[in-house]
Motif scaffolding. Sequence first.
Motif, PDB file in Angstrom:
ATOM      1  N   SER A   1       0.743  -1.137   0.003  1.00  0.00           N
ATOM      2  CA  SER A   1       0.022  -0.040  -0.042  1.00  0.00           C
ATOM      3  C   SER A   1       0.772   1.335   0.053  1.00  0.00           C
ATOM      4  O   SER A   1       0.696   2.469  -0.714  1.00  0.00           O
ATOM      5  CB  SER A   1      -0.845  -0.022   1.124  1.00  0.00           C
ATOM      6  OG  SER A   1      -1.770   1.125   1.389  1.00  0.00           O
ATOM      7  N   ASN A   2       1.782   1.286   0.699  1.00  0.00           N
ATOM      8  CA  ASN A   2       2.744   2.426   0.941  1.00  0.00           C
ATOM      9  C   ASN A   2       3.671   2.587  -0.409  1.00  0.00           C
ATOM     10  O   ASN A   2       3.639   4.018  -0.866  1.00  0.00           O
ATOM     11  CB  ASN A   2       3.968   2.354   1.977  1.00  0.00           C
ATOM     12  CG  ASN A   2       3.170   2.500   3.390  1.00  0.00           C
ATOM     13  OD1 ASN A   2       1.945   2.811   3.637  1.00  0.00           O
ATOM     14  ND2 ASN A   2       3.896   2.171   4.252  1.00  0.00           N
ATOM     15  N   VAL A   3       4.098   1.787  -0.822  1.00  0.00           N
ATOM     16  CA  VAL A   3       4.978   1.590  -2.268  1.00  0.00           C
ATOM     17  C   VAL A   3       3.829   2.189  -3.467  1.00  0.00           C
ATOM     18  O   VAL A   3       4.188   3.257  -4.099  1.00  0.00           O
ATOM     19  CB  VAL A   3       5.311   0.219  -2.486  1.00  0.00           C
ATOM     20  CG1 VAL A   3       5.980   0.647  -3.944  1.00  0.00           C
ATOM     21  CG2 VAL A   3       6.444   0.097  -1.789  1.00  0.00           C
ATOM     22  N   TYR A   4       2.828   1.754  -3.358  1.00  0.00           N
ATOM     23  CA  TYR A   4       1.772   2.107  -4.479  1.00  0.00           C
ATOM     24  C   TYR A   4       1.108   3.724  -4.195  1.00  0.00           C
ATOM     25  O   TYR A   4       1.119   4.321  -5.197  1.00  0.00           O
ATOM     26  CB  TYR A   4       0.444   1.239  -4.263  1.00  0.00           C
ATOM     27  CG  TYR A   4      -0.714   1.449  -5.160  1.00  0.00           C
ATOM     28  CD1 TYR A   4      -0.543   1.066  -6.551  1.00  0.00           C
ATOM     29  CD2 TYR A   4      -1.753   2.288  -4.906  1.00  0.00           C
ATOM     30  CE1 TYR A   4      -1.612   1.691  -7.668  1.00  0.00           C
ATOM     31  CE2 TYR A   4      -2.829   2.737  -5.933  1.00  0.00           C
ATOM     32  CZ  TYR A   4      -2.564   2.381  -7.160  1.00  0.00           C
ATOM     33  OH  TYR A   4      -3.570   2.671  -8.053  1.00  0.00           O
ATOM     34  N   LYS A   5       0.932   3.957  -2.916  1.00  0.00           N
ATOM     35  CA  LYS A   5       0.742   5.275  -2.735  1.00  0.00           C
ATOM     36  C   LYS A   5       1.765   6.468  -3.112  1.00  0.00           C
ATOM     37  O   LYS A   5       1.755   7.548  -3.642  1.00  0.00           O
ATOM     38  CB  LYS A   5       0.421   5.693  -1.260  1.00  0.00           C
ATOM     39  CG  LYS A   5      -1.019   5.028  -0.800  1.00  0.00           C
ATOM     40  CD  LYS A   5      -1.273   5.188   0.637  1.00  0.00           C
ATOM     41  CE  LYS A   5      -2.544   4.600   0.920  1.00  0.00           C
ATOM     42  NZ  LYS A   5      -2.641   4.479   2.501  1.00  0.00           N
TER      43      LYS A   5
END
Length: 122
Positions: free
Chosen positions: A82-86
Motif C-alpha cells: 500500500s505504501n509503495v503504491y501510494k
Amino acid sequence: IAFRQATNWASRQGFTEAARERVRMVRYGSKEAKMSKGDEIVSGVIGGVLSCWNHPFEVARIEMQARGNAGEKSIGMLTVFSNVYKEMGVAGLFKGVIPRMGLSIWQTLFMVTGAKVIKEWI
C-alpha cells in the motif's frame, strides 16, 4: 518474502517448459520435436523474464529490510504494498525489474536450460 523465494525456481522451470512447448509447436508443429540449442536458449530467456512476475514481493522485501536497517518499526506485507503504491504507483512495485530480468535470464540459462542441454549431451 518466503513466497517470492518459493515461486522463483518453480516459475523459472514452469515458464521455461511452457516456452519450450510453444517454440516446438511454432517451429516444428509438434510438442515432441527435438529442439536446437538456439531454441533452448530462446525458451530459457522467455522463462527467465516471465519468472519475474513476483517482483513486487522483492520490492516489499527490500522495503522491509530497509525499514529494519533504519531501526523503524516492522510493518506487514500489505502495508508495504500500500505504501509503495501510494508513493510511486504501480510502477513502484516493479522498480528494478529490468536488472532482475537480466539476472533471471542468466540463472535460467545456466541452471535450467544449461542443465538440460548438458544432460542430453552426456
